[in-house]
Design a protein around this motif. Structure first.
Motif, PDB file in Angstrom:
ATOM      1  N   ILE A 104     -41.336  35.376 -22.630  1.00  0.00           N
ATOM      2  CA  ILE A 104     -40.194  35.805 -23.436  1.00  0.00           C
ATOM      3  C   ILE A 104     -40.888  37.096 -24.263  1.00  0.00           C
ATOM      4  CG2 ILE A 104     -39.139  35.325 -25.052  1.00  0.00           C
ATOM      5  CD1 ILE A 104     -39.427  31.897 -24.681  1.00  0.00           C
ATOM      6  N   ARG A 105     -39.919  38.475 -23.924  1.00  0.00           N
ATOM      7  CA  ARG A 105     -40.325  39.502 -24.278  1.00  0.00           C
ATOM      8  C   ARG A 105     -38.994  39.743 -25.177  1.00  0.00           C
ATOM      9  NH1 ARG A 105     -44.421  37.221 -23.714  1.00  0.00           N
ATOM     10  NH2 ARG A 105     -45.898  37.958 -22.709  1.00  0.00           N
ATOM     11  N   LEU A 106     -39.308  40.815 -26.385  1.00  0.00           N
ATOM     12  CA  LEU A 106     -38.215  41.502 -27.488  1.00  0.00           C
ATOM     13  C   LEU A 106     -38.464  42.692 -27.136  1.00  0.00           C
ATOM     14  CD1 LEU A 106     -38.523  38.702 -29.983  1.00  0.00           C
ATOM     15  CD2 LEU A 106     -36.993  38.706 -27.867  1.00  0.00           C
ATOM     16  N   THR A 107     -37.641  43.126 -26.622  1.00  0.00           N
ATOM     17  CA  THR A 107     -37.989  44.568 -25.959  1.00  0.00           C
ATOM     18  C   THR A 107     -37.222  45.769 -26.724  1.00  0.00           C
ATOM     19  OG1 THR A 107     -36.438  44.732 -24.325  1.00  0.00           O
ATOM     20  CG2 THR A 107     -39.050  44.241 -23.995  1.00  0.00           C
ATOM     21  N   HIS A 108     -36.006  45.263 -27.175  1.00  0.00           N
ATOM     22  CA  HIS A 108     -35.940  45.963 -29.122  1.00  0.00           C
ATOM     23  C   HIS A 108     -34.631  44.771 -29.594  1.00  0.00           C
ATOM     24  CE1 HIS A 108     -36.296  48.980 -25.121  1.00  0.00           C
ATOM     25  NE2 HIS A 108     -36.388  50.606 -26.449  1.00  0.00           N
ATOM     26  N   PRO A 109     -34.748  46.559 -31.199  1.00  0.00           N
ATOM     27  CA  PRO A 109     -34.222  45.210 -32.002  1.00  0.00           C
ATOM     28  C   PRO A 109     -32.749  44.477 -31.663  1.00  0.00           C
ATOM     29  CG  PRO A 109     -34.101  47.230 -32.869  1.00  0.00           C
ATOM     30  CD  PRO A 109     -34.632  47.078 -31.005  1.00  0.00           C
ATOM     31  N   VAL A 110     -31.673  43.378 -32.139  1.00  0.00           N
ATOM     32  CA  VAL A 110     -30.168  44.697 -32.042  1.00  0.00           C
ATOM     33  C   VAL A 110     -29.545  44.011 -33.284  1.00  0.00           C
ATOM     34  CG1 VAL A 110     -28.456  42.234 -30.653  1.00  0.00           C
ATOM     35  CG2 VAL A 110     -30.944  43.051 -29.426  1.00  0.00           C
ATOM     36  N   PHE A 111     -28.588  44.067 -33.395  1.00  0.00           N
ATOM     37  CA  PHE A 111     -27.318  44.378 -34.997  1.00  0.00           C
ATOM     38  C   PHE A 111     -26.492  44.091 -34.459  1.00  0.00           C
ATOM     39  CE2 PHE A 111     -31.000  47.859 -34.459  1.00  0.00           C
ATOM     40  CZ  PHE A 111     -31.539  47.690 -35.717  1.00  0.00           C
ATOM     41  N   ALA A 112     -25.895  43.203 -36.092  1.00  0.00           N
ATOM     42  CA  ALA A 112     -24.566  43.163 -36.246  1.00  0.00           C
ATOM     43  C   ALA A 112     -23.292  44.018 -35.252  1.00  0.00           C
ATOM     44  CB  ALA A 112     -23.952  42.505 -37.006  1.00  0.00           C
ATOM     45  N   GLY A 113     -22.515  43.726 -34.078  1.00  0.00           N
ATOM     46  CA  GLY A 113     -21.886  44.824 -33.255  1.00  0.00           C
ATOM     47  C   GLY A 113     -21.923  44.798 -31.881  1.00  0.00           C
ATOM     48  N   ASP A 114     -23.659  44.299 -31.556  1.00  0.00           N
ATOM     49  CA  ASP A 114     -24.033  44.768 -30.357  1.00  0.00           C
ATOM     50  C   ASP A 114     -23.272  43.790 -29.722  1.00  0.00           C
ATOM     51  OD1 ASP A 114     -25.752  46.950 -31.380  1.00  0.00           O
ATOM     52  OD2 ASP A 114     -27.305  46.110 -31.071  1.00  0.00           O
ATOM     53  N   THR A 115     -22.825  44.157 -28.474  1.00  0.00           N
ATOM     54  CA  THR A 115     -22.553  43.462 -27.654  1.00  0.00           C
ATOM     55  C   THR A 115     -23.336  43.521 -26.194  1.00  0.00           C
ATOM     56  OG1 THR A 115     -20.187  44.522 -27.968  1.00  0.00           O
ATOM     57  CG2 THR A 115     -20.704  43.297 -25.838  1.00  0.00           C
ATOM     58  N   LEU A 116     -22.921  42.161 -26.487  1.00  0.00           N
ATOM     59  CA  LEU A 116     -24.680  41.541 -25.157  1.00  0.00           C
ATOM     60  C   LEU A 116     -24.152  41.174 -24.473  1.00  0.00           C
ATOM     61  CD1 LEU A 116     -26.534  39.373 -27.975  1.00  0.00           C
ATOM     62  CD2 LEU A 116     -26.561  41.715 -27.290  1.00  0.00           C
ATOM     63  N   TYR A 117     -24.529  41.467 -22.894  1.00  0.00           N
ATOM     64  CA  TYR A 117     -24.888  40.970 -21.796  1.00  0.00           C
ATOM     65  C   TYR A 117     -25.916  40.235 -21.059  1.00  0.00           C
ATOM     66  CZ  TYR A 117     -20.629  43.348 -21.976  1.00  0.00           C
ATOM     67  OH  TYR A 117     -19.304  44.186 -22.349  1.00  0.00           O
ATOM     68  N   ALA A 118     -25.947  39.766 -19.859  1.00  0.00           N
ATOM     69  CA  ALA A 118     -27.287  38.922 -19.322  1.00  0.00           C
ATOM     70  C   ALA A 118     -26.914  39.065 -18.077  1.00  0.00           C
ATOM     71  CB  ALA A 118     -27.215  37.898 -20.043  1.00  0.00           C
ATOM     72  N   GLU A 119     -28.222  38.688 -17.027  1.00  0.00           N
ATOM     73  CA  GLU A 119     -28.702  39.351 -16.112  1.00  0.00           C
ATOM     74  C   GLU A 119     -29.862  38.008 -15.278  1.00  0.00           C
ATOM     75  OE1 GLU A 119     -28.367  42.983 -14.233  1.00  0.00           O
ATOM     76  OE2 GLU A 119     -30.405  43.578 -13.853  1.00  0.00           O
ATOM     77  N   SER A 120     -29.521  37.619 -14.215  1.00  0.00           N
ATOM     78  CA  SER A 120     -30.631  37.018 -13.828  1.00  0.00           C
ATOM     79  C   SER A 120     -31.217  36.490 -12.146  1.00  0.00           C
ATOM     80  CB  SER A 120     -30.121  34.766 -13.862  1.00  0.00           C
ATOM     81  OG  SER A 120     -30.175  34.541 -15.509  1.00  0.00           O
ATOM     82  N   ARG A 121     -32.069  37.022 -12.210  1.00  0.00           N
ATOM     83  CA  ARG A 121     -32.356  36.908 -10.463  1.00  0.00           C
ATOM     84  C   ARG A 121     -33.802  36.071  -9.876  1.00  0.00           C
ATOM     85  NH1 ARG A 121     -37.472  39.339  -8.803  1.00  0.00           N
ATOM     86  NH2 ARG A 121     -37.789  40.792 -11.206  1.00  0.00           N
ATOM     87  N   ILE A 122     -32.911  35.185  -9.346  1.00  0.00           N
ATOM     88  CA  ILE A 122     -33.778  33.566  -8.796  1.00  0.00           C
ATOM     89  C   ILE A 122     -35.783  34.729  -7.928  1.00  0.00           C
ATOM     90  CG2 ILE A 122     -34.073  32.098  -7.361  1.00  0.00           C
ATOM     91  CD1 ILE A 122     -31.635  32.370  -9.336  1.00  0.00           C
TER      92      ILE A 122
END
Length: 173
Positions: A104-122
């Protein structure tokens, strides 16, 4: 890919499908998870209250004004939960067990109002050596802001049944 979207269960009647059987996964497949989720200050306060996390870095704007960010950060408990949850429909929706998270790596901060997406690779899959009719799938999931900036990555392994051992028909899914 079998198992995607819907299956017809009668004339002009369809049932939504969730996740995949072991055989449906192919190493290298990438799933883009939608819809996205715009995180709010309320999400942050709620998760920090639920998890008993009193850090002023997430809750105290006056304190945060003196940090490099100059405003509260969305807790990684929020961002991790949202991104992992977004991935379930396409990855572990039929899982029998979640086996764990790694790298698990947290690479950049997230702030209120940011819209998040995700993608997964098998990344990998193999039949279980101990459990007949079940397999272990490992994927890497990335959390991305709407700007394309990656803010979170992790690997996750889960146990899924083969088509032969699935419970969907018996459970009415």
């Amino acid at each position: 890919m079998e198992g995607t979207g819907y299956k017809q269960v009668g004339p002009q009647r369809y049932r939504e499908l969730l996740g995949f059987a072991f055989e449906d996964f192919t190493v290298g497949d990438v799933f883009e998870h939608r819809p996205g989720r715009t995180v709010t200050e309320a999400d942050n306060v709620l998760m920090n209250t639920l998890s008993l996390n009193p850090s002023p870095l997430h809750l105290d704007a006056a304190y945060c004004a003196h940090t490099p960010w100059e405003r509260p950060l969305i807790s990684s408990l929020v961002t991790f939960s949202v991104v992992c949850g977004m991935s379930v429909r396409s990855t572990s929706g039929r899982a029998l067990a979640n086996l764990g998270w790694d790298r698990i790596r947290l690479t950049h901060p997230v702030f209120a109002g940011d819209t998040l997406y995700a993608e997964s690779r098998i990344l990998a899959k193999r039949l279980s050596a101990k459990r007949d009719g079940e397999g272990i799938v490992t994927c890497e999931t990335r959390g991305l802001k709407s700007t394309g900036e990656v803010f979170l990555t992790f690997e996750r392994s889960f146990l899924v049944p083969t088509r032969e051992r699935g419970v969907e028909e018996r459970a009415g899914y």
